[in-house]
Design a protein around this motif. Sequence first.
Motif, PDB file in Angstrom:
ATOM      1  N   PRO A 179      10.007  75.324 -47.804  1.00 22.19           N
ATOM      2  CA  PRO A 179       8.765  76.093 -47.646  1.00 22.19           C
ATOM      3  C   PRO A 179       7.889  76.147 -48.892  1.00 22.19           C
ATOM      4  O   PRO A 179       6.656  76.202 -48.764  1.00 22.19           O
ATOM      5  CB  PRO A 179       9.273  77.482 -47.252  1.00 22.19           C
ATOM      6  CG  PRO A 179      10.538  77.196 -46.501  1.00 22.19           C
ATOM      7  CD  PRO A 179      11.177  76.055 -47.259  1.00 22.19           C
ATOM      8  N   SER A 180       8.469  76.115 -50.070  1.00 20.56           N
ATOM      9  CA  SER A 180       7.641  76.185 -51.281  1.00 20.56           C
ATOM     10  C   SER A 180       6.909  74.874 -51.557  1.00 20.56           C
ATOM     11  O   SER A 180       6.036  74.821 -52.422  1.00 20.56           O
ATOM     12  CB  SER A 180       8.498  76.568 -52.495  1.00 20.56           C
ATOM     13  OG  SER A 180       9.512  75.611 -52.714  1.00 20.56           O
ATOM     14  N   ASN A 181       7.244  73.810 -50.827  1.00 14.74           N
ATOM     15  CA  ASN A 181       6.545  72.534 -50.963  1.00 14.74           C
ATOM     16  C   ASN A 181       5.603  72.270 -49.795  1.00 14.74           C
ATOM     17  O   ASN A 181       5.184  71.132 -49.576  1.00 14.74           O
ATOM     18  CB  ASN A 181       7.553  71.378 -51.077  1.00 14.74           C
ATOM     19  CG  ASN A 181       8.132  71.259 -52.475  1.00 14.74           C
ATOM     20  OD1 ASN A 181       7.505  71.684 -53.445  1.00 14.74           O
ATOM     21  ND2 ASN A 181       9.314  70.696 -52.586  1.00 14.74           N
ATOM     22  N   ILE A 182       5.298  73.329 -49.041  1.00 15.48           N
ATOM     23  CA  ILE A 182       4.387  73.208 -47.904  1.00 15.48           C
ATOM     24  C   ILE A 182       3.289  74.260 -48.049  1.00 15.48           C
ATOM     25  O   ILE A 182       3.572  75.446 -48.183  1.00 15.48           O
ATOM     26  CB  ILE A 182       5.134  73.414 -46.570  1.00 15.48           C
ATOM     27  CG1 ILE A 182       6.226  72.346 -46.404  1.00 15.48           C
ATOM     28  CG2 ILE A 182       4.157  73.390 -45.390  1.00 15.48           C
ATOM     29  CD1 ILE A 182       7.229  72.661 -45.320  1.00 15.48           C
ATOM     30  N   MET A 183       2.058  73.827 -48.071  1.00 10.39           N
ATOM     31  CA  MET A 183       0.923  74.740 -48.141  1.00 10.39           C
ATOM     32  C   MET A 183       0.427  75.052 -46.730  1.00 10.39           C
ATOM     33  O   MET A 183       0.465  74.193 -45.843  1.00 10.39           O
ATOM     34  CB  MET A 183      -0.223  74.129 -48.954  1.00 10.39           C
ATOM     35  CG  MET A 183       0.072  73.919 -50.424  1.00 10.39           C
ATOM     36  SD  MET A 183       0.331  75.471 -51.318  1.00 10.39           S
ATOM     37  CE  MET A 183      -1.306  76.226 -51.193  1.00 10.39           C
ATOM     38  N   VAL A 184      -0.032  76.284 -46.537  1.00  8.16           N
ATOM     39  CA  VAL A 184      -0.612  76.696 -45.256  1.00  8.16           C
ATOM     40  C   VAL A 184      -2.008  77.249 -45.544  1.00  8.16           C
ATOM     41  O   VAL A 184      -2.165  78.185 -46.328  1.00  8.16           O
ATOM     42  CB  VAL A 184       0.252  77.765 -44.554  1.00  8.16           C
ATOM     43  CG1 VAL A 184      -0.391  78.174 -43.234  1.00  8.16           C
ATOM     44  CG2 VAL A 184       1.667  77.246 -44.323  1.00  8.16           C
ATOM     45  N   THR A 185      -3.018  76.651 -44.927  1.00 10.50           N
ATOM     46  CA  THR A 185      -4.388  77.088 -45.154  1.00 10.50           C
ATOM     47  C   THR A 185      -4.691  78.340 -44.335  1.00 10.50           C
ATOM     48  O   THR A 185      -3.889  78.772 -43.504  1.00 10.50           O
ATOM     49  CB  THR A 185      -5.387  75.992 -44.750  1.00 10.50           C
ATOM     50  OG1 THR A 185      -5.349  75.833 -43.323  1.00 10.50           O
ATOM     51  CG2 THR A 185      -5.054  74.660 -45.422  1.00 10.50           C
ATOM     52  N   LYS A 186      -5.862  78.899 -44.548  1.00 13.24           N
ATOM     53  CA  LYS A 186      -6.279  80.083 -43.799  1.00 13.24           C
ATOM     54  C   LYS A 186      -6.432  79.767 -42.306  1.00 13.24           C
ATOM     55  O   LYS A 186      -6.382  80.666 -41.469  1.00 13.24           O
ATOM     56  CB  LYS A 186      -7.601  80.614 -44.363  1.00 13.24           C
ATOM     57  CG  LYS A 186      -7.475  81.136 -45.783  1.00 13.24           C
ATOM     58  CD  LYS A 186      -8.807  81.563 -46.352  1.00 13.24           C
ATOM     59  CE  LYS A 186      -8.667  82.075 -47.775  1.00 13.24           C
ATOM     60  NZ  LYS A 186      -9.970  82.458 -48.380  1.00 13.24           N
ATOM     61  N   GLU A 187      -6.603  78.471 -41.986  1.00 12.54           N
ATOM     62  CA  GLU A 187      -6.715  78.052 -40.587  1.00 12.54           C
ATOM     63  C   GLU A 187      -5.359  77.690 -40.004  1.00 12.54           C
ATOM     64  O   GLU A 187      -5.261  77.117 -38.921  1.00 12.54           O
ATOM     65  CB  GLU A 187      -7.665  76.852 -40.460  1.00 12.54           C
ATOM     66  CG  GLU A 187      -9.111  77.133 -40.826  1.00 12.54           C
ATOM     67  CD  GLU A 187      -9.323  77.248 -42.337  1.00 12.54           C
ATOM     68  OE1 GLU A 187      -8.576  76.588 -43.090  1.00 12.54           O
ATOM     69  OE2 GLU A 187     -10.218  78.006 -42.758  1.00 12.54           O
ATOM     70  N   ASN A 188      -4.296  77.990 -40.757  1.00  7.98           N
ATOM     71  CA  ASN A 188      -2.925  77.703 -40.322  1.00  7.98           C
ATOM     72  C   ASN A 188      -2.619  76.205 -40.242  1.00  7.98           C
ATOM     73  O   ASN A 188      -1.777  75.773 -39.452  1.00  7.98           O
ATOM     74  CB  ASN A 188      -2.585  78.381 -39.000  1.00  7.98           C
ATOM     75  CG  ASN A 188      -1.829  79.695 -39.212  1.00  7.98           C
ATOM     76  OD1 ASN A 188      -1.659  80.152 -40.341  1.00  7.98           O
ATOM     77  ND2 ASN A 188      -1.366  80.295 -38.134  1.00  7.98           N
TER      78      ASN A 188
END
Length: 309
Positions: A179-188
């Motif tokens: 999970p720390s190597n995956i970004m999630v934008t405000k649009e999911n």
Amino acid sequence: MMDSGYDKFKDTAARYAELKNKLFIAVAAPAPSVPAAAAAVGGPIGQVLNNQYELKGELGEGGMAKVYEGLDRKTRKKVAVKKMHPWLKKFPEEHKRFVQEAKIVSRLTHPNIVGVQAIVEQEGEIYLIFDYVDGKTLADVLKEKGLMQFQECKNIFKGICDAVYYAHKANVIHRDLKPSNIMVTKENQALVMDFGLASELRESLTRVTHQTTSGTPAYMAPEQYVGIVKRESDIYAMGVCLYEMLTGKLPFMTGDIMQLKNDRSFRAASSELPWLPAGIDDIISRALAPEPSQRFADTKDFYDAIDKL
């Protein structure tokens, strides 16, 4: 064989920790103010890299790099700049190997991958220039939410599957999906970062300290404990991530984790959350199969199985 590999892992992990303490002692020290912290690693705020990328502020620091917000003076767009910790300079062959790996990763262009725009070597230091993502890591999202609803999880997981599928087709294995190597934008929207790079640095330490493993233990496939990495290792890590996204917990948390992984011994997600769709336990179990050939053939098959639920 696997038990023997695990014993070696525990022994070499201790040696890794010892060397890490020597090499990264500055990381463990109390964080000074931003300008002082930047100066301590040779990357002061305001420094311009390659006459193009200006360091504007510090974003954070991990075991392998200090991260800055930067400005691309040519495009006037934000970038993220990772300054690799200086221990790499002490080992020329590892330095060369890492730069070669970074060049390979920089060729990955996909909407669900955080792109590497440039690799800058300046004053003996290595800087990686990444696309700037306005969002949070999946790890931070899970800290805030605890767990995710199935549909939200499914939407985010599709982006991860698409990114890894593309990378595997380009013969690039992530080796350290978590999970720390995956970004999630405000649009999911999910964007995977650090394809092979964090793991390459860790493997450099592996070679110079004679370790036998690389990766993050909680997410590592059983074969990684004995130094084997393949596409199916990424599938395994994604299975751990999926379980964690749905339940807020890791499937293997306490006890002899290697043995638990070999036995595929974990609490079914549906026993934690009975409203999950029927079939999710079988999908997770297949992704977490100890034998790589028993896992999904690729991430497209993995997601298709979820999509049919």
